[in-house]
Design an enzyme around this catalytic site. Structure first.
Site, PDB file in Angstrom:
ATOM      1  N   PHE A   8      -6.109  -9.298  -1.396  1.00 17.54           N
ATOM      2  CA  PHE A   8      -5.680  -9.446  -0.038  1.00 17.54           C
ATOM      3  C   PHE A   8      -4.285 -10.103   0.715  1.00 17.54           C
ATOM      4  O   PHE A   8      -4.438 -11.341   0.158  1.00 17.54           O
ATOM      5  CB  PHE A   8      -7.161 -10.638   1.157  1.00 17.54           C
ATOM      6  CG  PHE A   8      -8.298  -9.511   1.550  1.00 17.54           C
ATOM      7  CD1 PHE A   8      -8.521  -8.579   2.251  1.00 17.54           C
ATOM      8  CD2 PHE A   8      -8.843  -8.741   0.056  1.00 17.54           C
ATOM      9  CE1 PHE A   8      -9.190  -7.946   2.345  1.00 17.54           C
ATOM     10  CE2 PHE A   8     -10.102  -8.408   0.239  1.00 17.54           C
ATOM     11  CZ  PHE A   8     -10.874  -7.709   1.792  1.00 17.54           C
ATOM     12  N   ASP A   9      -3.480  -9.933   1.237  1.00 19.41           N
ATOM     13  CA  ASP A   9      -2.655 -10.402   2.485  1.00 19.41           C
ATOM     14  C   ASP A   9      -3.511 -11.020   2.878  1.00 19.41           C
ATOM     15  O   ASP A   9      -4.257 -11.018   2.528  1.00 19.41           O
ATOM     16  CB  ASP A   9      -1.736  -9.589   3.234  1.00 19.41           C
ATOM     17  CG  ASP A   9      -0.706  -9.839   3.871  1.00 19.41           C
ATOM     18  OD1 ASP A   9       0.176 -10.908   3.422  1.00 19.41           O
ATOM     19  OD2 ASP A   9      -1.068  -9.804   5.076  1.00 19.41           O
ATOM     20  N   LEU A  10      -2.524 -12.462   3.397  1.00 17.03           N
ATOM     21  CA  LEU A  10      -2.964 -13.260   4.070  1.00 17.03           C
ATOM     22  C   LEU A  10      -2.897 -13.259   5.566  1.00 17.03           C
ATOM     23  O   LEU A  10      -3.727 -12.964   6.683  1.00 17.03           O
ATOM     24  CB  LEU A  10      -3.167 -14.681   4.004  1.00 17.03           C
ATOM     25  CG  LEU A  10      -3.648 -15.983   4.470  1.00 17.03           C
ATOM     26  CD1 LEU A  10      -5.408 -15.829   4.551  1.00 17.03           C
ATOM     27  CD2 LEU A  10      -2.740 -17.371   3.764  1.00 17.03           C
TER      28      LEU A  10
END
Length: 236
Positions: A8-10
């Site tokens: 996951f990107d944040l």
């Protein structure tokens, strides 16, 4: 395809960075006695975007982005300030206080963490990103946080994703999925590294043919279907 590892990107994937950025910048400028206006914002965004683009392209190191973006912005406005001092203050503001989750982020992470292995991949700053995950309650759903500051490489470089692959025990490309809002860092990075991607397109952008994604979603809840029993490619 059944996925077991979710990367996951944040910012603007799980956390609403835009709202927190505006709040932090307003407090920063007020702290130093400056009025934070739309004109100031446009100057800052122009400087900051170019510096981050240069960094993501590998043209400059991260320290140059962080230590010069405020001094360069204020220089445009005829002011001379200590860029590092401003950056440190901004970093404290950005990492603290209240953080707003993207709709569905908590529920999706809670549910997927039961059946999948979750990791964060971010071009953000180590201390800031860890603080933000802890303050929102998301931190414990992730096995590890991979950030460009510690790795020494940034998305979309293959060096960044190679590091991630080599530091996740049991990593298999065909069972991993990159999830993020940025075509040019998240999706391009996954594509270059041979990892399936899910583009979180919550603002209805157009997807250029040069950066295709395996899946496209507009709401995080759609990940449940993809990660549980999704198959094939194209828009979900």
């Amino acid at each position: 395809m059944t996925y077991s590892i979710l990367l996951f990107d944040l910012d603007d994937t799980l956390l609403d960075f835009g709202k927190k950025e505006t709040e932090s910048l307003t407090d920063l400028f007020q702290h130093y006695g400056y009025t934070y206006s739309d004109d100031v914002l446009q100057h800052y965004k122009s400087v900051n975007k170019q510096l981050w683009t240069d960094y993501e392209n590998g043209s400059i190191p991260l320290d140059v982005v962080l230590n010069t973006r405020f001094s360069a912005t204020l220089s445009r406005l005829g002011q001379d300030v200590d860029g590092l001092e401003w950056e440190n203050r901004y970093r404290d503001l950005l990492g603290g206080g209240t953080h707003i989750l993207i709709d569905g982020a908590m529920e999706v992470c809670q549910r997927l963490s039961v059946t999948h292995r979750l990791f964060v991949i971010t071009n953000g700053i180590t201390r800031t990103q860890i603080n933000r995950l802890q303050l929102t309650g998301l931190h414990d759903y992730f096995e590890a946080i991979f950030d460009s500051q510690r790795i020494g490489h940034q998305k979309p470089s293959t060096a960044f994703f190679d590091y991630v692959r080599h530091h996740i025990p049991g990593f298999e490309r065909e069972k991993a999925l990159v999830i993020g809002d940025s075509l040019h860092t998240d999706i391009k990075g996954g594509l270059q590294s041979g990892i399936d991607t899910c583009w979180f397109n919550r603002t209805s952008q157009l997807n250029p043919p040069s950066i295709p994604s395996t899946y496209t979603i507009s709401n995080l809840s759609e990940l449940i279907g993809i990660c549980g029993s999704g198959s094939g490619s194209g828009d979900y």
